[in-house]
Design an enzyme around this catalytic site. Structure first.
Site, PDB file in Angstrom:
ATOM      1  N   PHE A 127       0.840  -1.191   0.000  1.00 25.41           N
ATOM      2  CA  PHE A 127       0.000   0.000   0.000  1.00 25.41           C
ATOM      3  C   PHE A 127       0.879   1.245   0.000  1.00 25.41           C
ATOM      4  CE2 PHE A 127       0.846  -0.337   4.459  1.00 25.41           C
ATOM      5  CZ  PHE A 127       0.702   0.929   4.996  1.00 25.41           C
ATOM      6  N   GLU A 131       4.715  10.291   0.144  1.00 25.85           N
ATOM      7  CA  GLU A 131       5.343  10.893  -1.023  1.00 25.85           C
ATOM      8  C   GLU A 131       6.656  11.539  -0.579  1.00 25.85           C
ATOM      9  OE1 GLU A 131       2.532  13.488  -2.930  1.00 25.85           O
ATOM     10  OE2 GLU A 131       1.165  11.841  -3.422  1.00 25.85           O
ATOM     11  N   GLY A 135       6.012  13.359   4.438  1.00 27.96           N
ATOM     12  CA  GLY A 135       6.159  13.105   5.868  1.00 27.96           C
ATOM     13  C   GLY A 135       4.868  12.565   6.452  1.00 27.96           C
ATOM     14  N   THR A 162       6.801  -0.660   1.108  1.00 22.46           N
ATOM     15  CA  THR A 162       7.298  -1.982   1.475  1.00 22.46           C
ATOM     16  C   THR A 162       6.655  -2.989   0.533  1.00 22.46           C
ATOM     17  OG1 THR A 162       7.528  -1.326   3.781  1.00 22.46           O
ATOM     18  CG2 THR A 162       7.477  -3.678   3.316  1.00 22.46           C
ATOM     19  N   ILE A 353      24.886  -4.805  27.121  1.00 19.33           N
ATOM     20  CA  ILE A 353      25.297  -6.021  27.822  1.00 19.33           C
ATOM     21  C   ILE A 353      26.360  -6.769  27.022  1.00 19.33           C
ATOM     22  CG2 ILE A 353      24.485  -8.335  28.475  1.00 19.33           C
ATOM     23  CD1 ILE A 353      21.861  -6.995  29.387  1.00 19.33           C
ATOM     24  N   HIS A 354      26.228  -6.746  25.703  1.00 21.58           N
ATOM     25  CA  HIS A 354      27.202  -7.428  24.848  1.00 21.58           C
ATOM     26  C   HIS A 354      28.548  -6.712  24.817  1.00 21.58           C
ATOM     27  CE1 HIS A 354      23.793  -9.772  23.343  1.00 21.58           C
ATOM     28  NE2 HIS A 354      24.654 -10.544  22.702  1.00 21.58           N
ATOM     29  N   GLU A 379       4.261   3.523  10.213  1.00 18.07           N
ATOM     30  CA  GLU A 379       2.847   3.661  10.582  1.00 18.07           C
ATOM     31  C   GLU A 379       2.607   4.844  11.519  1.00 18.07           C
ATOM     32  OE1 GLU A 379       1.867   1.922   8.517  1.00 18.07           O
ATOM     33  OE2 GLU A 379       1.833  -0.225   8.820  1.00 18.07           O
ATOM     34  N   GLU A 383       5.555  11.157  17.569  1.00 12.31           N
ATOM     35  CA  GLU A 383       4.861  12.442  17.721  1.00 12.31           C
ATOM     36  C   GLU A 383       3.427  12.363  17.191  1.00 12.31           C
ATOM     37  OE1 GLU A 383       8.977  12.823  18.302  1.00 12.31           O
ATOM     38  OE2 GLU A 383       7.962  12.054  16.497  1.00 12.31           O
TER      39      GLU A 383
END
Length: 401
Positions: A127, A131, A135, A162, A353-354, A379, A383
């Site tokens: 879908f 543009e 934004g 996508t 942690i790594h 999606e 904000e």
């Protein structure tokens, strides 16, 4: 390994579906995800496996060949898939949104024509709202459709599709001033067109070009593209729902369920980051003992696990609200906002942690660290979610003075 984010009240069928998907993720996705992601390679074998499992038709009604499952079932499956590799969940999500829009808003002819093949995975959906200069301001769309006899002529440039290359059906939102007098609010003069095309890049049908994949920091494997319409002719019977001017509302309905999906993706990525962090903390030794025995690391693990649980609970609540037939934009906005923010934080904590190894491409957490930021944007940004949440709260708690 004991698992966080368990969901109470699932049926035997839902539990069986989730167990099947979890097993597929553990055996078919996690072992190959990092290698495919580093090559930016489309996961064709994984997608074929999901097709065999029937996941492309998970929410499509049984009368059209789908499984007729709920949004909750779908979201929990997406959570599992994103735990394996977030890009695969993106391949499913855009297809799902188009199928949902068709189910909710399509004409009977459109449903009969598209949904059975979408359920089988033979048609893949994408879908398109955004543009290049758009934004978050959907009302500023400049792509346009002009009526010409029994067809519409579409012109404009769209961005951030996508599945743009691999899809064969794209739901495209454009302006359509025909039938809407000057001064009509922008969101009331938009129409969704169902655009069929050949998979691939270049000119995929006369007047429609998919230039190529956009090179991204993360979220690789899945193809993200532009879409260019140059006098693209579309039959009038491919207006979603058969009536112009309803496109904005149709897209927002699709995005609303898409936000539940993005929340589910955030939950899945965060859960995987926690798994990697807690495992590494028990394997890595400093000062004569595993780092998991250091209080600082235990505090970090406690915070990470709590965030995974909280995000999962909000995602499940938003999905169940939508399944009940109630309005869920408040819950979906909250779930998307919290899950994406917590995902970023949990991934970063696992990265810390790594230590230095987290910066190495040999470790899976490096990939998650590049993938998590996409969820902050997809999606609707944080904000935008806050605007939605704030407006809905003011509706619910309107002061009578």
């Amino acid at each position: 390994m004991a698992r966080l984010a368990q969901t109470a009240g699932l049926t035997d069928v839902q539990q069986e579906i989730l167990a099947t998907v979890r097993d597929f993720v553990d055996k078919e996705i996690i072992p190959v995800a990092t290698e495919l992601e580093h090559r930016d390679e489309y996961p064709q074998a994984i997608v074929d496996g999901l097709k065999e499992l029937g996941l492309f038709g998970l929410m499509i009604p049984e009368e059209y060949g789908g499984l007729g499952e709920s949004l909750l079932t779908y979201a929990l499956c997406v959570e599992e898939i994103a735990r394996g590799w977030m890009s695969v969940s993106g391949i499913i999500n855009t297809h799902f949104i188009v199928a949902y829009m068709l189910k909710q808003h399509g004409t009977q002819e459109q449903k009969d024509h598209f949904l059975p093949r979408m359920a089988a995975g033979d048609i893949r959906g994408a879908f398109s709202m955004s543009e290049p200069a758009l934004g978050s301001d959907v009302s500023a769309i400049t792509s346009k459709a002009v009526k010409d006899g029994d067809e519409y002529v579409l012109n404009g440039q769209k961005m951030w599709l996508t599945n743009g290359g691999t899809s064969s059906l794209v739901a495209v939102l454009v302006r359509s001033d025909e039938g809407h007098p000057e001064g009509t609010a922008p969101h009331k003069s938009m129409t969704t067109f169902l655009v069929e095309k050949e998979p691939g890049f270049g000119e995929v049908r006369p007047g429609l070009t998919i230039p190529g994949k956009i090179d991204k920091m993360g979220y690789k494997g899945v193809d993200t593209t532009e879409l260019i319409m140059d006098n693209l002719r579309i039959p009038a019977d491919r207006v979603l729902g058969g009536v112009t001017g309803r496109g904005f509302y149709q897209m927002m309905d699709g995005v609303e369920v898409g936000r539940v999906n993005v929340a589910a993706r955030g939950c899945g990525v965060a859960q995987r980051a926690f798994e990697l962090g807690v495992r590494y903390a028990q394997q890595r030794h400093t000062f004569g003992k595993p780092i998991a025995q250091h209080q600082a690391i235990q505090f970090k693990l406690a915070e990470m696990a709590t965030k995974v649980e909280a995000a999962h609970a909000m995602m499940v609540n938003a999905a169940r609200k939508k399944d009940s037939g109630e309005r869920n934009d408040l819950e979906a906005g909250m779930a998307k906002y919290l899950a994406s923010e917590y995902c970023k934080e949990v991934v970063e904590d696992a990265f810390r942690i790594h230590g230095g190894y987290g910066f190495s491409k040999e470790y899976e957490i490096e990939r998650l660290y590049r993938e998590a930021p996409m969820l902050l944007i997809g999606e609707g940004t944080a904000e935008i979610q806050k605007m939605i949440i704030g407006r809905r709260l003011l509706e619910e708690y309107r002061f009578q003075g």
